[in-house]
Motif scaffolding. Sequence first.
Motif, short mmCIF file in Angstrom:
data_model
loop_
_atom_site.label_atom_id
_atom_site.label_comp_id
_atom_site.label_asym_id
_atom_site.label_seq_id
_atom_site.Cartn_x
_atom_site.Cartn_y
_atom_site.Cartn_z
N SER A 24 43.33 43.97 40.84
CA SER A 24 44.12 42.89 40.23
C SER A 24 44.99 42.20 41.27
O SER A 24 45.07 40.97 41.32
N GLN A 58 44.69 38.34 42.59
CA GLN A 58 45.86 37.47 42.55
C GLN A 58 46.16 36.92 43.94
O GLN A 58 46.52 35.74 44.09
N GLY A 87 44.29 34.02 44.76
CA GLY A 87 44.61 32.84 43.97
C GLY A 87 43.85 32.71 42.68
O GLY A 87 43.79 31.63 42.08
N TYR A 88 43.26 33.81 42.18
CA TYR A 88 42.52 33.78 40.92
C TYR A 88 43.50 33.71 39.75
O TYR A 88 44.21 34.67 39.46
N SER A 89 43.53 32.60 39.06
CA SER A 89 44.39 32.49 37.88
C SER A 89 43.86 33.32 36.73
O SER A 89 44.61 33.69 35.82
N SER A 90 42.56 33.64 36.78
CA SER A 90 41.92 34.41 35.71
C SER A 90 41.78 35.88 36.09
O SER A 90 40.91 36.58 35.57
N TRP A 91 42.62 36.37 36.99
CA TRP A 91 42.48 37.74 37.50
C TRP A 91 42.50 38.78 36.38
O TRP A 91 41.86 39.83 36.47
#
Length: 355
Positions: free
Chosen positions: A309, A313, A316-320
């Motif tokens: 996780s 993050q 830069g994954y907003s959908s992590w």
Amino acid sequence: MTCANCGMRDLVTQHLDEFPEDQLDDEAARYAAKMTKASITDGTRDGHLRIIKHYITFHLRRNKKWDATRVDDKTPHDIAAFITQKCGPVEEGFEGRKYSTAVSTRAALTMWYKNLRPNESLTEWRLHSVTNTWRGLPTRSRQVSQFMVGLEKTKAKSGEVSSSARALALEDIHRLYKHCLDSNLTVAQRRAGIIRYVAYLLAWLMLLRIDEVIKLRFENFDKIPGERRYIDISLNTRKQNQTGLLHSWRLHANDSDSSICPVRAFILLASLYGPEIKKTGPLFLHVTAQGAVMQSQPLTASALSRSLSRDLQGLGYSSWALYGTHSFRRAVTMFRYFYSPNDNHEFMHDYDRNK
């Protein structure tokens, strides 16, 4: 019972209203009930049994000579036909159920065929070259897997959102490789990153959940001195294979994409551990903030899950939050089916060149 088992049982339970008992009142249904009761005696799986009875009844109503115990090249089609009936569009005469119904149905039918042939591998579907018989589980076939992928995409286009874990695709693995092994990291951060990445890569290549990959031990690996083409790995009994039979993998070197090359990954890990770490016990070890590798403190599943996780993050994954313990398994299934040579897709147990 594991949390994963509980989750699947809960998913099946949620959809039982879509498999009503009052539709099972004819001769075909009574025969289906008799068969399932004789084959499966686990009382904790009543929800699975109801779905199985609907599956058998569905086919017997279409063809009275249909054999529920037959397992051959037509079986994957039978599975897809039943799921289509449940989840296909209403305007085309089907029931229009959600994708999660398809997932729970596939799980129930996996249970059915597992009980019919308890000594078969639970992770493959292949034609035996000598006996010319199909081995493994038909729910693991290329046809069913492609069907499920296509169904999920169709449901997504129609606005239905799947609640299952999002798959980690090849490009995600490439990003994790660069992130975990970034040359700008401190020595301690990079040492911890090597261990995390090797764990991610093995989970991705071997269709393992996080809690499974974390259980790998040095003893599971057979690396012939001087052999740089492949590594042999034998897995202990796991949730998908509880017959006591071990499942073995041969992971080949990948010279065309070094970031997903298992041989190079093991070289990295061996260089990190050095002669100080005894080659026995858990493979993945805790690294302190100072960069010390602690053989007495193996990496835990919860720690690796939190690290995934954080890494997503950090990328830069907003959908992590949509990625979880099954993300590696879901992605590699698609990758291996659609990127392996056409003449190898029914022989996944032998094929693992990761290209």
